[in-house]
Motif scaffolding. Structure first.
Motif, PDB file in Angstrom:
ATOM      1  N   PHE A 142      68.616 -10.077  12.309  1.00  0.00           N
ATOM      2  CA  PHE A 142      68.086  -8.937  13.060  1.00  0.00           C
ATOM      3  C   PHE A 142      67.210  -9.440  14.203  1.00  0.00           C
ATOM      4  CE2 PHE A 142      69.287  -7.238   9.027  1.00  0.00           C
ATOM      5  CZ  PHE A 142      69.686  -5.930   9.269  1.00  0.00           C
ATOM      6  N   ASP A 143      67.545  -9.039  15.430  1.00  0.00           N
ATOM      7  CA  ASP A 143      66.806  -9.458  16.622  1.00  0.00           C
ATOM      8  C   ASP A 143      65.754  -8.413  16.966  1.00  0.00           C
ATOM      9  OD1 ASP A 143      68.450 -11.720  16.911  1.00  0.00           O
ATOM     10  OD2 ASP A 143      69.971 -10.527  17.952  1.00  0.00           O
ATOM     11  N   LEU A 144      64.503  -8.860  17.059  1.00  0.00           N
ATOM     12  CA  LEU A 144      63.408  -7.926  17.308  1.00  0.00           C
ATOM     13  C   LEU A 144      63.527  -7.271  18.681  1.00  0.00           C
ATOM     14  CD1 LEU A 144      60.235  -9.761  15.952  1.00  0.00           C
ATOM     15  CD2 LEU A 144      61.683  -8.089  14.801  1.00  0.00           C
ATOM     16  N   TYR A 145      63.263  -5.951  18.710  1.00  0.00           N
ATOM     17  CA  TYR A 145      63.230  -5.239  19.990  1.00  0.00           C
ATOM     18  C   TYR A 145      62.063  -4.261  20.071  1.00  0.00           C
ATOM     19  CZ  TYR A 145      65.339  -1.225  17.548  1.00  0.00           C
ATOM     20  OH  TYR A 145      65.590  -0.185  16.695  1.00  0.00           O
ATOM     21  N   LEU A 146      61.288  -4.141  18.995  1.00  0.00           N
ATOM     22  CA  LEU A 146      60.151  -3.223  18.998  1.00  0.00           C
ATOM     23  C   LEU A 146      58.990  -3.864  18.246  1.00  0.00           C
ATOM     24  CD1 LEU A 146      60.024   0.569  18.401  1.00  0.00           C
ATOM     25  CD2 LEU A 146      58.682  -0.903  16.905  1.00  0.00           C
ATOM     26  N   HIS A 147      57.800  -3.741  18.824  1.00  0.00           N
ATOM     27  CA  HIS A 147      56.595  -4.308  18.219  1.00  0.00           C
ATOM     28  C   HIS A 147      55.447  -3.343  18.467  1.00  0.00           C
ATOM     29  CE1 HIS A 147      53.799  -7.650  17.059  1.00  0.00           C
ATOM     30  NE2 HIS A 147      53.033  -7.182  18.032  1.00  0.00           N
ATOM     31  N   GLY A 148      54.980  -2.680  17.405  1.00  0.00           N
ATOM     32  CA  GLY A 148      53.850  -1.767  17.517  1.00  0.00           C
ATOM     33  C   GLY A 148      52.649  -2.320  16.780  1.00  0.00           C
ATOM     34  N   PHE A 149      51.513  -2.389  17.458  1.00  0.00           N
ATOM     35  CA  PHE A 149      50.300  -2.980  16.892  1.00  0.00           C
ATOM     36  C   PHE A 149      49.216  -1.910  16.879  1.00  0.00           C
ATOM     37  CE2 PHE A 149      48.505  -7.344  16.183  1.00  0.00           C
ATOM     38  CZ  PHE A 149      47.192  -6.972  15.903  1.00  0.00           C
ATOM     39  N   VAL A 150      48.799  -1.466  15.677  1.00  0.00           N
ATOM     40  CA  VAL A 150      47.762  -0.445  15.524  1.00  0.00           C
ATOM     41  C   VAL A 150      46.490  -1.142  15.068  1.00  0.00           C
ATOM     42  CG1 VAL A 150      47.126   1.743  14.461  1.00  0.00           C
ATOM     43  CG2 VAL A 150      49.542   1.216  14.867  1.00  0.00           C
ATOM     44  N   VAL A 151      45.409  -1.027  15.845  1.00  0.00           N
ATOM     45  CA  VAL A 151      44.183  -1.758  15.565  1.00  0.00           C
ATOM     46  C   VAL A 151      42.990  -0.807  15.606  1.00  0.00           C
ATOM     47  CG1 VAL A 151      43.882  -2.412  18.004  1.00  0.00           C
ATOM     48  CG2 VAL A 151      42.800  -3.793  16.218  1.00  0.00           C
ATOM     49  N   THR A 152      41.995  -1.067  14.748  1.00  0.00           N
ATOM     50  CA  THR A 152      40.780  -0.253  14.727  1.00  0.00           C
ATOM     51  C   THR A 152      39.644  -1.004  15.427  1.00  0.00           C
ATOM     52  OG1 THR A 152      40.088  -1.133  12.575  1.00  0.00           O
ATOM     53  CG2 THR A 152      41.468   0.830  12.562  1.00  0.00           C
ATOM     54  N   ASP A 153      38.569  -0.297  15.699  1.00  0.00           N
ATOM     55  CA  ASP A 153      37.450  -0.900  16.426  1.00  0.00           C
ATOM     56  C   ASP A 153      36.848  -2.096  15.703  1.00  0.00           C
ATOM     57  OD1 ASP A 153      37.660   0.826  18.520  1.00  0.00           O
ATOM     58  OD2 ASP A 153      35.850   1.985  18.080  1.00  0.00           O
ATOM     59  N   ASP A 154      36.998  -2.160  14.380  1.00  0.00           N
ATOM     60  CA  ASP A 154      36.443  -3.300  13.642  1.00  0.00           C
ATOM     61  C   ASP A 154      37.448  -4.438  13.474  1.00  0.00           C
ATOM     62  OD1 ASP A 154      38.087  -2.032  11.871  1.00  0.00           O
ATOM     63  OD2 ASP A 154      36.561  -1.633  10.358  1.00  0.00           O
ATOM     64  N   GLY A 155      38.567  -4.377  14.195  1.00  0.00           N
ATOM     65  CA  GLY A 155      39.513  -5.491  14.231  1.00  0.00           C
ATOM     66  C   GLY A 155      40.537  -5.516  13.122  1.00  0.00           C
ATOM     67  N   ARG A 156      40.579  -4.500  12.266  1.00  0.00           N
ATOM     68  CA  ARG A 156      41.636  -4.422  11.244  1.00  0.00           C
ATOM     69  C   ARG A 156      42.895  -3.866  11.898  1.00  0.00           C
ATOM     70  NH1 ARG A 156      39.256  -4.606   5.962  1.00  0.00           N
ATOM     71  NH2 ARG A 156      36.987  -4.470   6.061  1.00  0.00           N
ATOM     72  N   TRP A 157      44.062  -4.258  11.367  1.00  0.00           N
ATOM     73  CA  TRP A 157      45.278  -3.850  12.063  1.00  0.00           C
ATOM     74  C   TRP A 157      46.480  -3.738  11.144  1.00  0.00           C
ATOM     75  CZ3 TRP A 157      48.939  -7.700  11.581  1.00  0.00           C
ATOM     76  CH2 TRP A 157      48.480  -9.014  11.435  1.00  0.00           C
ATOM     77  N   THR A 158      47.470  -3.023  11.652  1.00  0.00           N
ATOM     78  CA  THR A 158      48.807  -2.930  11.053  1.00  0.00           C
ATOM     79  C   THR A 158      49.823  -3.175  12.156  1.00  0.00           C
ATOM     80  OG1 THR A 158      48.319  -1.419   9.221  1.00  0.00           O
ATOM     81  CG2 THR A 158      50.506  -1.281  10.162  1.00  0.00           C
ATOM     82  N   VAL A 159      50.863  -3.921  11.842  1.00  0.00           N
ATOM     83  CA  VAL A 159      51.982  -4.108  12.772  1.00  0.00           C
ATOM     84  C   VAL A 159      53.236  -3.492  12.161  1.00  0.00           C
ATOM     85  CG1 VAL A 159      53.570  -5.798  13.788  1.00  0.00           C
ATOM     86  CG2 VAL A 159      51.116  -6.148  13.962  1.00  0.00           C
ATOM     87  N   VAL A 160      53.947  -2.739  12.971  1.00  0.00           N
ATOM     88  CA  VAL A 160      55.267  -2.224  12.603  1.00  0.00           C
ATOM     89  C   VAL A 160      56.223  -2.714  13.679  1.00  0.00           C
ATOM     90  CG1 VAL A 160      56.673  -0.183  12.185  1.00  0.00           C
ATOM     91  CG2 VAL A 160      54.256  -0.168  11.529  1.00  0.00           C
ATOM     92  N   GLN A 161      57.182  -3.539  13.282  1.00  0.00           N
ATOM     93  CA  GLN A 161      58.155  -4.015  14.264  1.00  0.00           C
ATOM     94  C   GLN A 161      59.564  -3.890  13.691  1.00  0.00           C
ATOM     95  OE1 GLN A 161      56.850  -7.903  15.434  1.00  0.00           O
ATOM     96  NE2 GLN A 161      57.263  -8.848  13.474  1.00  0.00           N
ATOM     97  N   GLN A 162      60.533  -3.873  14.603  1.00  0.00           N
ATOM     98  CA  GLN A 162      61.903  -3.577  14.174  1.00  0.00           C
ATOM     99  C   GLN A 162      62.891  -4.479  14.891  1.00  0.00           C
ATOM    100  OE1 GLN A 162      62.911   0.390  12.842  1.00  0.00           O
ATOM    101  NE2 GLN A 162      64.362   0.565  14.527  1.00  0.00           N
ATOM    102  N   GLY A 163      63.920  -4.898  14.128  1.00  0.00           N
ATOM    103  CA  GLY A 163      64.993  -5.702  14.679  1.00  0.00           C
ATOM    104  C   GLY A 163      66.328  -4.996  14.544  1.00  0.00           C
TER     105      GLY A 163
END
Length: 417
Positions: A142-163
């Motif tokens: 699967f070749d990546l074509y989407l990268h979403g980075f959700v981050v809060t003010d205190d530097g915690r984060w979630t990434v959702v990406q898709q190939g």
């Protein structure tokens, strides 16, 4: 550090989100996020987004194609648009996106870090590493074509990406969470979503640690031509039987069929939501039901949205059920009932606005709607899925039903056609 939270396999689905739906997804996505943060905090929103089953249900309740790869793009896009004006208040920022937007994630993170005070350069490095792991360390076709980075003010984060795998007409979604992991290359994923296709090289598996170490030693000790020669000698051994892979993290596999079928829906939970709407609605929404346009059908939709806000992870094993709140843009399971959708947004916005002022009656009523639905599952009965969908389609013109094929015509026009 980050951990990979789970994954999803989704059929590729063409088409674009029409503007009339995209604008509503933006508003609904933002107000649901606000409600989650008000009740449970920002970290809980990150946890939800890192869970593949919840993420798919979230997209379904927004009116997207409940089973398709387009859920990922549309949800990330809706959150990026909807949460941007609220970033200063909520402390949540959505970066990246599809194609060219994904490559802009590092500078976006650096700019936000300069503004709110976290280490944007370090998070930009994390963004690049996450993308590298899912494109190079996990070689699954699967070749990546989407990268979403959700981050809060205190530097915690979630990434959702898709190939994407064009040959199999499948997409795979990868979920990461910045909580609980100590290494980007040793069991980092929160989830990976997608069907298994052929051999998968996963160098992030803990059992591959010796392989990772050996590769580094090999690169230091041998010239490239010597490595190629050794590989050719080992090729016959590659056909030998391999140990069965261990179960992955939460892994959602969506079917290829576009219509919602009985096997896709936990009917007991659907009946619980319908019963809660009928029993709780007149009690908790007495004043609300006097407002023109808000009726029993809106309360039914709110019961499903309430579960998205309050439900435990085990409640989202059947994402198709959440498409029964607001239908789907491709008329599956039925056209999007715009009057109901708009009233759902208005009710939630009113509840969130009043809760911020210390008046939590309406937001509390929505929570009680979800609690009642769980209790009602033990005894509630109701229509079959086929009967429920047929009634929704019959009443679709009254609800302002719309799809990518146009507005639903009145019954007499439909029969004449």
């Amino acid at each position: 550090m980050a951990r990979r939270a789970g994954s999803a396999d989704l059929p590729l689905h063409g088409g674009r989100v029409p503007r009339w739906l995209g604008e509503r997804m933006t508003r609904l996505g933002a107000v649901v996020s606000e409600a989650i943060i008000l009740h449970y905090g920002r970290d809980e929103l990150l946890h939800r987004l890192a869970h593949p089953f919840w993420f798919q249900s979230f997209g379904a309740v927004m009116g997207m194609d409940w089973h398709s790869s387009g859920v990922t793009t549309s949800v990330i896009g809706a959150l990026k648009r909807g949460l941007a004006p609220l970033a200063g208040e909520l402390g949540v920022h959505v970066c990246g996106g599809r194609g060219r937007q994904s490559r802009l994630t590092p500078p976006e993170l650096i700019a936000i870090g300069d503004r709110v005070g976290f280490d944007g350069a370090a998070l930009a490095q994390a963004s690049r590493l996450v993308a590298k792991v899912d494109s190079a360390a996990v070689q699954d076709g699967f070749d990546l074509y989407l990268h979403g980075f959700v981050v809060t003010d205190d530097g915690r984060w979630t990434v959702v990406q898709q190939g994407m795998n064009g040959g199999s007409r499948q997409a795979r979604r990868y979920h990461w969470l910045s909580e609980g992991l100590k290494d980007f290359v040793d069991q980092p994923h929160a989830a990976i979503e997608g069907p298994r296709r052929g051999e998968i090289v996963n160098l992030t598996d803990r059992r591959a640690e010796a392989s990772r170490r050996g590769q580094l030693e090999l690169l230091r000790a041998l010239p490239p031509e010597k490595i190629v020669a050794e590989l050719s000698r080992l090729e016959p051994a590659a056909a030998a039987p391999r140990e069965q892979a261990q179960p992955l993290l939460p892994h959602l596999v969506m079917p290829a069929h576009h219509d919602v079928r009985p096997g896709d829906v936990n009917i007991r939970r659907l009946h619980g939501a319908l019963a809660a709407a009928a029993e709780r609605g007149p009690t908790d929404f007495r004043e609300l039901l006097l407002v023109p346009g808000v009726g029993a059908r809106t309360v039914e939709a709110l019961a499903m949205v309430a579960e998205v806000v309050h439900g435990a992870p085990c409640r989202f094993s059947d994402p198709a059920r959440f498409s029964l709140a607001h239908g789907g843009k491709d008329r599956q399971p039925f056209p999007v009932p715009l009057k109901v959708y708009d009233q759902t947004i208005d009710v939630l916005k009113s509840a969130v606005r009043k809760a911020k002022l210390g008046r939590e009656d309406e937001l509390g009523a929505i929570r009680r709607l979800d609690e009642q639905a769980r209790r009602a599952e033990r005894y509630a009965t109701g229509p079959s899925l086929e009967a429920f969908v047929a009634e929704e389609r019959r009443r679709s013109p009254d609800y302002g039903g719309r799809s990518v094929f146009g507005w639903e015509p009145p019954a007499e026009d439909a029969s004449a056609a």
